[in-house]
Motif scaffolding. Sequence first.
Motif, PDB file in Angstrom:
ATOM      1  N   ALA A 295      -1.173  -0.618   8.286  1.00 38.01           N
ATOM      2  CA  ALA A 295      -0.037   0.034   8.875  1.00 38.01           C
ATOM      3  C   ALA A 295      -0.542   1.416   8.686  1.00 38.01           C
ATOM      4  O   ALA A 295      -1.047   2.025   7.910  1.00 38.01           O
ATOM      5  CB  ALA A 295       1.467  -0.340   7.993  1.00 38.01           C
ATOM      6  N   ASP A 296       0.356   2.350   9.626  1.00 35.26           N
ATOM      7  CA  ASP A 296       0.003   3.520   9.695  1.00 35.26           C
ATOM      8  C   ASP A 296       1.129   4.147   8.642  1.00 35.26           C
ATOM      9  O   ASP A 296       2.018   3.337   8.368  1.00 35.26           O
ATOM     10  CB  ASP A 296       0.569   4.337  11.005  1.00 35.26           C
ATOM     11  CG  ASP A 296      -0.520   3.942  11.907  1.00 35.26           C
ATOM     12  OD1 ASP A 296      -1.929   3.928  11.452  1.00 35.26           O
ATOM     13  OD2 ASP A 296      -0.299   3.848  13.062  1.00 35.26           O
ATOM     14  N   TRP A 297       0.942   5.507   7.994  1.00 29.39           N
ATOM     15  CA  TRP A 297       2.097   5.849   6.992  1.00 29.39           C
ATOM     16  C   TRP A 297       3.328   5.949   7.758  1.00 29.39           C
ATOM     17  O   TRP A 297       3.653   6.389   8.550  1.00 29.39           O
ATOM     18  CB  TRP A 297       1.575   7.419   6.708  1.00 29.39           C
ATOM     19  CG  TRP A 297       2.580   8.295   5.869  1.00 29.39           C
ATOM     20  CD1 TRP A 297       2.967   9.475   6.525  1.00 29.39           C
ATOM     21  CD2 TRP A 297       3.162   8.183   4.605  1.00 29.39           C
ATOM     22  NE1 TRP A 297       4.099   9.903   5.628  1.00 29.39           N
ATOM     23  CE2 TRP A 297       4.156   9.061   4.685  1.00 29.39           C
ATOM     24  CE3 TRP A 297       3.138   7.069   3.701  1.00 29.39           C
ATOM     25  CZ2 TRP A 297       4.728   9.192   3.636  1.00 29.39           C
ATOM     26  CZ3 TRP A 297       3.863   7.204   2.775  1.00 29.39           C
ATOM     27  CH2 TRP A 297       4.707   8.043   2.634  1.00 29.39           C
ATOM     28  N   ALA A 298       4.322   5.197   6.938  1.00 26.82           N
ATOM     29  CA  ALA A 298       5.433   5.234   7.552  1.00 26.82           C
ATOM     30  C   ALA A 298       6.675   6.141   7.119  1.00 26.82           C
ATOM     31  O   ALA A 298       7.924   6.020   7.407  1.00 26.82           O
ATOM     32  CB  ALA A 298       5.990   3.639   7.259  1.00 26.82           C
ATOM     33  N   GLY A 299       6.374   6.968   6.410  1.00 23.86           N
ATOM     34  CA  GLY A 299       7.296   7.838   5.569  1.00 23.86           C
ATOM     35  C   GLY A 299       7.468   9.366   6.804  1.00 23.86           C
ATOM     36  O   GLY A 299       6.891   9.142   7.572  1.00 23.86           O
ATOM     37  N   ASP A 300       8.278   9.902   6.499  1.00 28.35           N
ATOM     38  CA  ASP A 300       8.596  11.158   7.358  1.00 28.35           C
ATOM     39  C   ASP A 300       8.010  12.023   6.799  1.00 28.35           C
ATOM     40  O   ASP A 300       8.042  12.573   5.513  1.00 28.35           O
ATOM     41  CB  ASP A 300      10.311  11.419   7.271  1.00 28.35           C
ATOM     42  CG  ASP A 300      11.097  10.327   7.808  1.00 28.35           C
ATOM     43  OD1 ASP A 300      10.603   9.688   8.690  1.00 28.35           O
ATOM     44  OD2 ASP A 300      12.202  10.099   7.434  1.00 28.35           O
ATOM     45  N   GLY A 301       6.893  12.847   7.572  1.00 24.72           N
ATOM     46  CA  GLY A 301       6.308  13.963   7.159  1.00 24.72           C
ATOM     47  C   GLY A 301       5.429  13.794   5.915  1.00 24.72           C
ATOM     48  O   GLY A 301       4.797  12.534   5.985  1.00 24.72           O
ATOM     49  N   VAL A 302       5.048  14.802   5.349  1.00 22.34           N
ATOM     50  CA  VAL A 302       4.196  14.593   4.181  1.00 22.34           C
ATOM     51  C   VAL A 302       4.817  14.160   2.831  1.00 22.34           C
ATOM     52  O   VAL A 302       6.129  14.941   2.714  1.00 22.34           O
ATOM     53  CB  VAL A 302       3.440  16.020   4.088  1.00 22.34           C
ATOM     54  CG1 VAL A 302       2.456  15.997   2.984  1.00 22.34           C
ATOM     55  CG2 VAL A 302       2.515  16.160   5.336  1.00 22.34           C
ATOM     56  N   ARG A 303       4.127  13.452   2.174  1.00 25.46           N
ATOM     57  CA  ARG A 303       4.916  13.144   0.574  1.00 25.46           C
ATOM     58  C   ARG A 303       3.722  13.656  -0.250  1.00 25.46           C
ATOM     59  O   ARG A 303       2.633  13.004  -0.167  1.00 25.46           O
ATOM     60  CB  ARG A 303       5.119  11.860   0.549  1.00 25.46           C
ATOM     61  CG  ARG A 303       5.723  11.639  -0.764  1.00 25.46           C
ATOM     62  CD  ARG A 303       6.769  10.712  -0.847  1.00 25.46           C
ATOM     63  NE  ARG A 303       7.411  10.576  -2.399  1.00 25.46           N
ATOM     64  CZ  ARG A 303       7.748   9.262  -2.616  1.00 25.46           C
ATOM     65  NH1 ARG A 303       7.585   8.356  -2.160  1.00 25.46           N
ATOM     66  NH2 ARG A 303       8.441   9.654  -4.068  1.00 25.46           N
TER      67      ARG A 303
END
Length: 169
Positions: free
Chosen positions: A39-47
């Motif tokens: 899966a692609d990074w599912a978060g919003d923006g950068v963590r």
Amino acid sequence: MRAVTSEVVRVRLVKAGRTKIGYPARLLSDDGTHITVRADWAGDGVRDFGFVRFEPGDVFTEHYWRDRWYAIKEVRAGDGTLKGWYCDITRPAVREDAGDGAAGDIVSVDLDLDLWVSADGSRVIRLDEDEFAASGLAGQDPPAADAATRALDELERLARDGDFESLLR
């Protein structure tokens, strides 16, 4: 191992009884015990954790087991560079059948403990032990709390001994 390359599943990460995040992932394999998805990074923006940054373009190859108390996520930058492995201490994963011919969900229940292993293995960091203690799991479900701490110890030992990647075969 049953390889599936076109099936899309939904990964649901559950914490404290509620879905923390859900996202689509391509099912790579499911042998009845070990499930692998990408899966692609599912978060919003950068963590930014300080020791690693998760950001748009990152790709996660995620390993879930129906008989182990952890999930391991290999993290790569968009250009394919390995960043490392983020390990969630979880209850054994469950694959729910959608019942209508759809792929269903992979459900992973987070138990608050985590481990980070850098790509070169030089950094092995235990995370969120304070959250785990505050969760009250040790009092509510002592066998689960014991299984969680044993899983974290096992992953850390394997990472420090250089045997970590053997888990993913």
